[in-house]
Write a protein that holds these residues in place. Structure first.
Motif, PDB file in Angstrom:
ATOM      1  N   GLY A  64       0.820  -1.212   0.000  1.00 47.90           N
ATOM      2  CA  GLY A  64       0.000   0.000   0.000  1.00 47.90           C
ATOM      3  C   GLY A  64       0.849   1.255   0.000  1.00 47.90           C
ATOM      4  N   ILE A  65       1.929   1.240   0.777  1.00 51.76           N
ATOM      5  CA  ILE A  65       2.870   2.371   0.779  1.00 51.76           C
ATOM      6  C   ILE A  65       3.459   2.565  -0.615  1.00 51.76           C
ATOM      7  N   ALA A  66       3.909   1.458  -1.226  1.00 46.71           N
ATOM      8  CA  ALA A  66       4.539   1.531  -2.546  1.00 46.71           C
ATOM      9  C   ALA A  66       3.556   2.026  -3.603  1.00 46.71           C
ATOM     10  N   PHE A  67       2.295   1.590  -3.504  1.00 46.26           N
ATOM     11  CA  PHE A  67       1.275   2.003  -4.471  1.00 46.26           C
ATOM     12  C   PHE A  67       1.040   3.508  -4.415  1.00 46.26           C
ATOM     13  N   LEU A  68       0.880   4.060  -3.215  1.00 46.04           N
ATOM     14  CA  LEU A  68       0.667   5.505  -3.094  1.00 46.04           C
ATOM     15  C   LEU A  68       1.914   6.283  -3.481  1.00 46.04           C
ATOM     16  N   LEU A  69       3.083   5.722  -3.189  1.00 49.52           N
ATOM     17  CA  LEU A  69       4.325   6.375  -3.591  1.00 49.52           C
ATOM     18  C   LEU A  69       4.402   6.477  -5.107  1.00 49.52           C
ATOM     19  N   ALA A  70       3.994   5.406  -5.796  1.00 45.18           N
ATOM     20  CA  ALA A  70       4.004   5.415  -7.260  1.00 45.18           C
ATOM     21  C   ALA A  70       3.017   6.447  -7.806  1.00 45.18           C
ATOM     22  N   LEU A  93      -7.924 -11.326   1.286  1.00 46.58           N
ATOM     23  CA  LEU A  93      -8.549 -10.243   2.038  1.00 46.58           C
ATOM     24  C   LEU A  93      -7.619  -9.638   3.092  1.00 46.58           C
ATOM     25  N   PRO A  94      -6.841 -10.449   3.838  1.00 44.87           N
ATOM     26  CA  PRO A  94      -5.912  -9.831   4.800  1.00 44.87           C
ATOM     27  C   PRO A  94      -4.900  -8.898   4.131  1.00 44.87           C
ATOM     28  N   TYR A  95      -4.463  -9.268   2.933  1.00 43.72           N
ATOM     29  CA  TYR A  95      -3.532  -8.418   2.207  1.00 43.72           C
ATOM     30  C   TYR A  95      -4.209  -7.103   1.789  1.00 43.72           C
ATOM     31  N   LEU A  96      -5.479  -7.196   1.373  1.00 44.22           N
ATOM     32  CA  LEU A  96      -6.193  -5.991   0.955  1.00 44.22           C
ATOM     33  C   LEU A  96      -6.465  -5.068   2.130  1.00 44.22           C
ATOM     34  N   LEU A  97      -6.796  -5.644   3.279  1.00 45.78           N
ATOM     35  CA  LEU A  97      -7.018  -4.834   4.479  1.00 45.78           C
ATOM     36  C   LEU A  97      -5.752  -4.055   4.847  1.00 45.78           C
ATOM     37  N   SER A  98      -4.626  -4.744   4.871  1.00 44.49           N
ATOM     38  CA  SER A  98      -3.378  -4.087   5.244  1.00 44.49           C
ATOM     39  C   SER A  98      -2.864  -3.175   4.127  1.00 44.49           C
ATOM     40  N   PHE A  99      -3.204  -3.491   2.875  1.00 46.37           N
ATOM     41  CA  PHE A  99      -2.864  -2.616   1.749  1.00 46.37           C
ATOM     42  C   PHE A  99      -3.519  -1.245   1.931  1.00 46.37           C
ATOM     43  N   ALA A 100      -4.803  -1.249   2.289  1.00 44.72           N
ATOM     44  CA  ALA A 100      -5.513   0.008   2.524  1.00 44.72           C
ATOM     45  C   ALA A 100      -4.897   0.764   3.698  1.00 44.72           C
ATOM     46  N   ALA A 101      -4.479   0.015   4.728  1.00 43.22           N
ATOM     47  CA  ALA A 101      -3.841   0.659   5.878  1.00 43.22           C
ATOM     48  C   ALA A 101      -2.539   1.335   5.461  1.00 43.22           C
TER      49      ALA A 101
END
Length: 256
Positions: A76-82, A205-213
């Motif tokens: 999630g951090i990497a996605f927003l950074l991109a 789903l756990p990955y998506l939850l933490s991705f949003a976080a």
């Protein structure tokens, strides 16, 4: 579902509507307090509504319970950074655009900056609702509602923070309101797309939850905290963060 997904957007819209009732820009002290408040809400939501359920849901699996949370969070951090590096945008108190070069107007880039901020919030609401609907995560519909309500509360001042300065720069009230509304439209869209993805890929789903976080924490650390702590009256940003964190924690525990 509609009520939960539309709450954050409603908060942004009501905040943007303040341009019709208030004059001038938001005082610097008030803006720092509100930015700090938004930071606190998003940090608490990331922990209680997203990361802890992701860890609980991963317990007993083939991988360590912490792995999906850490992997999703960093993604999630990497996605927003991109996105931050590619999409042209301009922060309110800066004259230097970020992202790729473009010929977009200052107003458009200001709206894009807030839209980048709002995308993770929509994703968080969507994935939390999907977790509650799946019955496989330690999330209730009341918990999903608590998250949506907390984000809606902090979106109210954010809507005003985008529309009122635009009005102060000479933008007509109607257009300033519209720009504020448009900055929040990405939230229900992001929520719906995340729900569709989560339903198709329930095991992740756990990955998506933490991705949003991770995406929300990126916004907090990159934008909200620096803006709330710049210049004088930085202590008001800290007070706002404490109040926002406490409020979101209470909502999640009381309603979740």
């Amino acid at each position: 579902m509609v009520q939960i997904l539309s709450l954050p957007f409603l908060g942004t819209t009501l905040g943007a509507a303040m341009v019709f009732f208030l004059r001038g820009n938001i005082p610097d002290r008030v803006e720092k307090l509100l930015l700090g408040f938004a930071s606190g809400v998003m940090i608490a939501a990331s922990v209680w509504s997203l990361l802890i359920p992701a860890i609980d849901m991963s317990a007993g699996g083939a991988l360590p319970a912490w792995f999906p949370a850490v992997a999703g969070f960093l993604a999630g951090i990497a996605f927003l950074l991109a996105l931050d590096s590619v999409i042209p945008h301009l922060h309110r108190h800066s004259d230097t655009p970020e992202g790729v070069r473009s010929k977009l107007s200052r107003t458009a880039m200001l709206v894009f900056a807030v839209t980048l901020h709002n995308l993770p919030e929509g994703m968080a609401v969507g994935v939390t609702y999907a977790g509650a609907a799946s019955g496989q995560a330690d999330i209730s519909m009341a918990g999903a509602f608590a998250l949506a309500l907390g984000i809606a509360i902090q979106n109210f001042p954010e809507g005003a923070i985008i529309s009122m300065p635009l009005r102060g720069e000479g933008t007509p009230k109607g257009k300033a309101f519209l720009y504020g509304v448009l900055s929040g439209i990405v939230e229900p869209i992001g929520a719906l797309l995340t729900i569709l993805l989560a339903r198709q890929l329930t095991p992740v789903l756990p990955y998506l939850l933490s991705f949003a976080a991770g995406a929300m924490i990126y916004v907090v650390v990159e934008e909200l905290i620096p803006e709330s702590q710049s210049g004088i009256h930085s202590n008001l940003g800290t007070v706002g963060a404490a109040v926002g964190f406490a409020l979101m924690m209470v909502l999640d525990v009381a309603l979740g």
